[in-house]
Design an enzyme around this catalytic site. Structure first.
Site, PDB file in Angstrom:
ATOM      1  N   PRO A   1      20.533 -52.877  33.261  1.00  0.00           N
ATOM      2  CA  PRO A   1      20.699 -51.769  34.211  1.00  0.00           C
ATOM      3  C   PRO A   1      21.563 -50.643  33.645  1.00  0.00           C
ATOM      4  O   PRO A   1      21.517 -49.521  34.148  1.00  0.00           O
ATOM      5  CB  PRO A   1      21.380 -52.415  35.419  1.00  0.00           C
ATOM      6  CG  PRO A   1      21.432 -53.871  35.179  1.00  0.00           C
ATOM      7  CD  PRO A   1      21.025 -54.159  33.778  1.00  0.00           C
TER       8      PRO A   1
ATOM      9  N   GLU B   1      24.508 -63.317  35.027  1.00  0.00           N
ATOM     10  CA  GLU B   1      25.528 -62.305  35.316  1.00  0.00           C
ATOM     11  C   GLU B   1      25.663 -61.293  34.188  1.00  0.00           C
ATOM     12  O   GLU B   1      26.363 -60.311  34.326  1.00  0.00           O
ATOM     13  CB  GLU B   1      26.890 -62.986  35.520  1.00  0.00           C
ATOM     14  CG  GLU B   1      26.888 -64.115  36.524  1.00  0.00           C
ATOM     15  CD  GLU B   1      26.443 -63.654  37.903  1.00  0.00           C
ATOM     16  OE1 GLU B   1      26.811 -62.548  38.304  1.00  0.00           O
ATOM     17  OE2 GLU B   1      25.715 -64.423  38.562  1.00  0.00           O
TER      18      GLU B   1
HETATM   19  N1  ADE Z   1      17.954 -56.088  34.350  1.00  0.00           N
HETATM   20  C1  ADE Z   1      18.401 -56.133  35.621  1.00  0.00           C
HETATM   21  N2  ADE Z   1      18.182 -54.981  36.258  1.00  0.00           N
HETATM   22  C2  ADE Z   1      17.563 -54.148  35.359  1.00  0.00           C
HETATM   23  C3  ADE Z   1      17.087 -52.820  35.405  1.00  0.00           C
HETATM   24  N3  ADE Z   1      17.202 -52.071  36.500  1.00  0.00           N
HETATM   25  N4  ADE Z   1      16.509 -52.317  34.302  1.00  0.00           N
HETATM   26  C4  ADE Z   1      16.416 -53.062  33.173  1.00  0.00           C
HETATM   27  N5  ADE Z   1      16.851 -54.321  33.067  1.00  0.00           N
HETATM   28  C5  ADE Z   1      17.431 -54.866  34.137  1.00  0.00           C
END
Ligand code: ADE
Length: 221
Positions: free
Chosen positions: A86, A113
Site C-alpha cells: 500500500p 502485518e
Molecule cells: N497490499 C495490501 N494492500 C495493497 C494495495 N492497496 N496495493 C498493493 N499491495 C497491497
C-alpha cells in the site's frame, strides 16, 4: 512475456487466469504466468516464513530469506522485480503500458502485518493499486497481470486499447449496441449517420464531457 508471482497463497490464482483474455493470451504463448509459493524456499525446518517484529508490536512479519532465495532463483538480467505494498507508487494505465514492454516480471505479494524492510532492496519498483489496505498483494497482482496482459502485442485489437479510458487523460466515450431504442432510451442519432468524421467528433466531445463530470482531476494534468 514471463510473469513470476511469489505468494503464500497460490490457490488464490487457480482460476483467475483461466478465463477470458488472459486464458487466450496464455494459450497463444503471449504470456507465461508461473505461481511460486515462497514457503517452498524457506530454510526453516518448520517451513516458517514469518516471525514477530523486532522492537515489539502486533502481528507477524514476512522474513527476508525465503523471498530473497526465490527472487534470486528466478532473476535474470531481463527481470523487473515488483513489490506490491500500500505504500508503493499509485498504479496507473501509463504504468501498465510501460510494464507491458518488459520481458520478465517478478511480482512479490506481501502479506500479514508486513514484510521485513530488507525485502524492499530486491524491488525495482513498489506499486500500490490504491489508497486502501488489502489482506495481501494477491489481488493487486491479479490487477497488474490482467491490465498488462491485455496490452501485449496481438492479445486484443490495438485500436480497442487506444480508445481505453485514461489514454490522453480522458475517460472512454459512451458506446451502444442494438436495439436502437431500449425502454425509451435512444441511441444518439449521430452514431447511426455513417458519417465517420462526425462520429469521431461526437466521441471526442463525449469523452471530454464525461471526464469533466466524473474525473475533473484528469483534465488538470
Ligand atoms: N497490499 C495490501 N494492500 C495493497 C494495495 N492497496 N496495493 C498493493 N499491495 C497491497
Amino acid at each position: 512475456m514471463i510473469i513470476d508471482i511469489l505468494t503464500l497463497f497460490p490457490n488464490m490464482f487457480s482460476t483467475v487466469f483461466e478465463e477470458s483474455i488472459t486464458k487466450r493470451a496464455k494459450e497463444d504463448k503471449k504470456v507465461t504466468i508461473n505461481i511460486h509459493n515462497f514457503r517452498d524456499y524457506t530454510d526453516d525446518p518448520h517451513h516458517k516464513v514469518d516471525d514477530t517484529p523486532y522492537g515489539g508490536g502486533a502481528g507477524m512479519v514476512l522474513m527476508a530469506q525465503p523471498i530473497f532465495d526465490c527472487v534470486e532463483r528466478l532473476k535474470t538480467k531481463n527481470s523487473k522485480v515488483i513489490l506490491l505494498t500500500p505504500s508503493g507508487i499509485p498504479y496507473k494505465q501509463k504504468m501498465a503500458y510501460d510494464l507491458s514492454l518488459e520481458k520478465h516480471l517478478i511480482i512479490i505479494c506481501g502479506h500479514y502485518e508486513g514484510f521485513d524492510e530488507r525485502i524492499r532492496t530486491l524491488a525495482d519498483l513498489e506499486i500500490s493499486i490504491g489508497d486502501y489496505v488489502l489482506t495481501g498483494g494477491e489481488i493487486p497482482a491479479m490487477v497488474l497481470v490482467d491490465s498488462i496482459t491485455r496490452l501485449l502485442p496481438g492479445v486484443i485489437n490495438e485500436k480497442s486499447h487506444l480508445d481505453d479510458s485514461f489514454n490522453d487523460n480522458l475517460l472512454d466515450y459512451p458506446t451502444y449496441t442494438k436495439p436502437r431504442i431500449f425502454r425509451g432510451m435512444e441511441v444518439p442519432e449521430v452514431l447511426l449517420s455513417g458519417d465517420h468524421k462526425k462520429i469521431e467528433e461526437y466521441r471526442h466531445n463525449e469523452s471530454l464531457k464525461k471526464t469533466e463530470q466524473l474525473r475533473p482531476d484528469l483534465l488538470e494534468k
